[in-house]
Design an enzyme around this catalytic site. Structure first.
Site, PDB file in Angstrom:
ATOM      1  N   VAL A 101       0.827  -1.210   0.000  1.00 16.35           N
ATOM      2  CA  VAL A 101       0.000   0.000   0.000  1.00 16.35           C
ATOM      3  C   VAL A 101       0.860   1.258   0.000  1.00 16.35           C
ATOM      4  O   VAL A 101       2.058   1.217   0.277  1.00 16.35           O
ATOM      5  CB  VAL A 101      -0.979   0.015   1.192  1.00 16.35           C
ATOM      6  N   GLU A 102       0.225   2.394  -0.302  1.00 12.13           N
ATOM      7  CA  GLU A 102       0.895   3.700  -0.411  1.00 12.13           C
ATOM      8  C   GLU A 102       2.059   3.648  -1.395  1.00 12.13           C
ATOM      9  O   GLU A 102       3.099   4.280  -1.189  1.00 12.13           O
ATOM     10  CB  GLU A 102       1.374   4.184   0.966  1.00 12.13           C
ATOM     11  N   GLY A 103       1.896   2.897  -2.467  1.00 13.10           N
ATOM     12  CA  GLY A 103       2.947   2.752  -3.466  1.00 13.10           C
ATOM     13  C   GLY A 103       3.694   1.458  -3.253  1.00 13.10           C
ATOM     14  O   GLY A 103       4.362   1.285  -2.234  1.00 13.10           O
TER      15      GLY A 103
END
Length: 818
Positions: free
Chosen positions: A504-506
């Site tokens: 998540v978040e990249g």
């Protein structure tokens, strides 16, 4: 001989001015003086001298320099420089550069580093950690959350809302806590050591989402309505960015909105509004945390205006809006099941949902500004949430595995004293120190008003990867105790949830290979962004100034790398004396080496470096480890430079510098221009690879540190939730550890007596009773050993269930057979 002396003097002078980064005019003046001296006293050829002076004149007289050097370069540069998309431009412009710029300079200012304030909580923040956060942790039963209810208990949810956990970042004028970024991170860390699901529940509303976006970009009406409701937990927010067709490529989301006139009923008031300017939005999102239960949906989509209702621009760009989830056409409620992390997460979608223009965050003036808004806020959020959870995993692994390795015996010896386990404990403690140091320094920057976008990528990737390694090692040491899940297994859920933090978040793969160096090379380099902007604006004068500075910068870093390589950085400056000075000097050396290699890589590969992701990733690794090394040194000084912590500092700093060297070595091994790679290697590693991984003895000292109570162990595991009840699987560890240490001598005496035939009995309990009966041990020793063994059993026992794996035995830790 005199000619050779003259050449040597000029060469030394050149190396000195380059090493010290003297300005071009001063360097040129010194060279001219040397040439004049050579002509006057040593018969230097006048023609050679004239050529040298002419070259220096061209370099220093701007009209000549531009005509003969920089303008031709500018023409080539404009042709080979790849075009920058709008989303790339906004990503480059987002956030700020801070200490990362120093590291990219090849000459970090350690004095500046140590002038940054030490991280410190306010009295109010500390009270919140010691009070409500501690109370919340005590309410959480992670086994029940993950296996029975699949959600936090209603009591925990209400406590979170009532105590203001959802409004930590919201300003006090709106009813929030207005905590520092440091406090926000420490709260998340403490909760995460108890329950990952609860930590995610608390962190998301305080990270990238409606609260943060509203505070930065919202209209007064939006702030006044939503922020107090968010702070009190009346509204549950989520932010919907990720689409099935666009994961890490957030700029490629297919979700769209079309400017139109329409009618709608406001679900907040029940009022009907006719013929208003708004947007018809269609979207499909997934992986949206808190999405299934959210009352307010933050939504990112591409906005188009085919009828020109807002102006001449048809493709307006990514836009962010706030939509009440009760609004007609919004579909929520379904859940994803991300392993054993059962925080509320799921998809949402809508088709031709009409929203008024004033639901756009910031109103009509902010249409098309969504990507900039997101990347600016992400540069803050990515420094806090997942890095804080990674730190939590390291602290939990350090606390539990160190204790377990001392409590658990094999072959009559604590397993932590076997060198294989010792090695794993060293990594756990060392990586935990690195993770905590890296985040603490970044949080300092955030609380100074910085938005370090490059550092946020470094933290997101490297902290979560170190979390993965730490938990893996902790699982190995605990072995079957950690494999069999149950109420008494405090590691399995964290291990199973690793993929969440990694993706998540990249996604980590893309963060490492595309973002860290790709963004760092542009933002942190003192000249690259100036050159790019000069090319985009066709400003030859600005390019001239930037490229001449860039050439001098590269030469200086080459000289600095060579000199420090030849001297093993022995004469490089260090702001601190003592055992850490070597790490300051080697960091200075590796910073110059990195800056030089990065420059030569960009010069030789040009825009193609953007697509050579393996090479870019290695440069990113080098930059990241330089940051980690300096963060470690800063943390050590901030905490009083206590000698007891030195093994952690030595392992953490030395490992970071060694990893930096490995990254640069990998870059040179794989650079396509082998001649240039050979030359770069001779400059930065003239004597080969001299950085060494930490010695085994350092790792052993860390292992011993983790296996017994101490102030150093307490500092390493600070901000972890430490229950005290002996019935708690984590709480019992400290009781058992102290009891085992206190009875080690008595247990040794008992084993010696058994080997000598002085006591009899088929079981350890029978032998203990016989030893007491014969007066070989005292009643006090008998009682202490009995209690220590009971506590030890509570630690090492593994849960068992009925045939359907539904009901764990609540008495497994006290069940007696022998």
């Amino acid at each position: 001989m005199t000619a050779l002396i003259c050449v040597a003097v000029v060469l030394i002078a050149f190396l000195a001015v380059a090493y010290l980064r003297a300005p071009l005019w001063l360097s040129s003046l010194l060279i001219v003086l040397g040439v004049v001296y050579g002509v006057a006293t040593h018969g230097l050829n006048v023609i050679v001298a004239t050529v040298i002076v002419a070259i220096l004149a061209v370099l220093n007289i701007k009209p000549f320099r531009r005509a003969f050097i920089t303008n031709p370069l500018f023409s080539v540069f404009k042709k080979i420089t790849p075009a920058m998309s709008q989303t790339e431009q906004e990503a480059v412009d987002a956030g700020t550069v801070w200490w990362d710029r120093d590291l990219f300079s090849g000459k970090p200012d350690f004095g500046r580093l140590h002038r940054f304030p030490a991280p410190k909580l306010t009295a109010e923040e500390q009270a919140f950690l010691d009070g409500p956060t501690e109370q919340l942790c005590a309410m959480l039963d992670d086994w029940k959350i993950t296996h029975d209810t699949k959600d936090l208990s209603p009591e925990a949810w209400q406590f979170i809302k009532d105590q203001g956990f959802l409004g930590m970042i919201i300003k006090k004028q709106y009813g929030g806590k207005e905590f520092s970024n440091l406090a926000h991170a420490r709260v998340v860390t403490k909760i995460a050591t108890r329950s990952g699901s609860a930590a995610v529940t608390v962190m998301v509303p305080n990270s990238l989402g409606p609260g943060e976006l509203l505070q930065h970009y919202g209209t007064d009406a939006q702030k006044n309505y939503y922020l107090p409701r968010l702070a009190k937990g009346i509204e549950i927010p989520c932010f919907a960015l990720t689409s099935p067709e666009a994961g890490s490529d957030a700029g490629g989301i297919p979700d769209y909105g079309v400017v139109a006139r329409g009618s709608y009923t406001d679900p907040r008031t029940g009022e009907r509004h006719e013929d208003v300017l708004g947007i018809r939005v269609s979207w499909e999102k997934r992986y949206i945390t808190l999405g299934p239960i959210a009352t307010i949906l933050g939504l990112a989509f591409k906005l188009y205006d085919p009828d020109g209702l807002l102006g001449d621009k048809k493709d307006i760009g990514i836009t962010c809006a706030l939509i009440p989830t009760e609004h007609e056409g919004v579909q929520i409620g379904r859940r994803h099941y991300p392993g054993t992390s059962v925080f509320q997460n799921g998809p949402n979608w809508g088709k031709d949902v009409f929203i008024p223009m004033d639901w756009v965050i910031g109103g009509k003036d902010y249409v098309g500004q969504g990507w900039r808004m997101l990347v600016e806020c992400l540069s803050v959020g990515r420094c806090i949430s997942l890095p804080a959870m990674s730190v939590a995993s390291g602290k939990l692994s350090s606390f539990t595995t160190g204790a377990y390795a001392r409590i658990r015996n094999q072959f009559g010896l604590a397993i932590g004293k076997f060198e294989g386990v010792d090695e794993a404990l060293a990594r756990i403690g060392g990586f935990t120190y690195q993770m905590d140091a890296a985040q603490s320094l970044a949080l300092t920057g955030l609380d100074m008003g910085e938005k370090p976008s490059v550092l946020s990528g470094i933290l997101k990737y490297h902290n979560t990867e170190r979390m993965r390694k730490s938990i893996n090692d902790a699982m190995d040491v605990h072995a079957g105790k950690a494999v069999c899940i149950g109420p008494n297994n405090y590691l399995a859920h964290g291990y199973q949830a690793i993929p969440v933090a990694i993706t998540v978040e990249g996604a980590n793969i893309l963060t490492r290979s595309m973002i860290i160096f790709g963004q760092g090379a542009i933002r942190c380099h003192p000249f690259v962004l100036k050159e790019l902007r000069a090319a985009m604006s066709n400003d030859a004068a600005a390019f001239d100034s930037a490229v001449i500075g860039h050439i001098g910068f590269t030469i200086s870093n080459a000289v600095r790398s060579l000199v420090m390589g030849l001297t093993c950085a022995r004469f490089a400056g260090s702001p601190k004396s003592g055992p850490t000075s070597v790490y300051y000097r080697n960091t200075m050396r590796m910073s110059s080496a990195f800056a030089f290699v990065a420059d030569m890589g960009m010069a030789s590969l040009g825009g193609s470096l953007k697509f050579k992701e393996k090479l870019s990733a290695r440069l990113g690794d080098a930059l990241s480890n330089l940051y980690i090394a300096t963060a470690v040194l800063k943390k050590y000084q901030d905490e009083g430079a206590t000698a007891e912590d030195l093994p952690l500092v030595q392992w953490a700093a030395q490992t970071a510098l060694y990893d930096c060297q490995v990254a640069l070595d990998g870059f040179l091994n794989n650079h396509p221009n082998r001649a240039l790679a050979w030359l770069m290697r001779r400059v930065v590693f003239p004597f080969g690879l001299t950085q060494r991984a930490p010695a085994d003895a350092i790792g052993t000292r860390i292992a011993r540190l983790l296996m017994e109570p101490s102030a150093s162990r307490d500092r390493l595991t600070e901000y972890m939730y430490k229950p005290t009840a002996e019935t708690d699987p984590v709480g019992v560890l400290d009781h058992a550890l102290k009891a085992v240490i206190a009875t080690e001598a008595a247990e040794g005496k008992l084993r010696k007596a058994a080997r000598g035939g002085q006591v009899s009995g088929w079981t350890s309990h029978a032998q203990l009773a016989d030893a007491q009966g014969k007066g070989l041990i005292t009643q006090e020793e008998f009682s202490a050993i009995t209690r220590a063994r009971q506590l030890k059993r509570a630690v090492i026992m593994v849960d068992d269930f009925d045939q359907q794996l539904n009901n764990p035995d609540p008495e497994v830790t006290t069940r007696v057979v022998f």
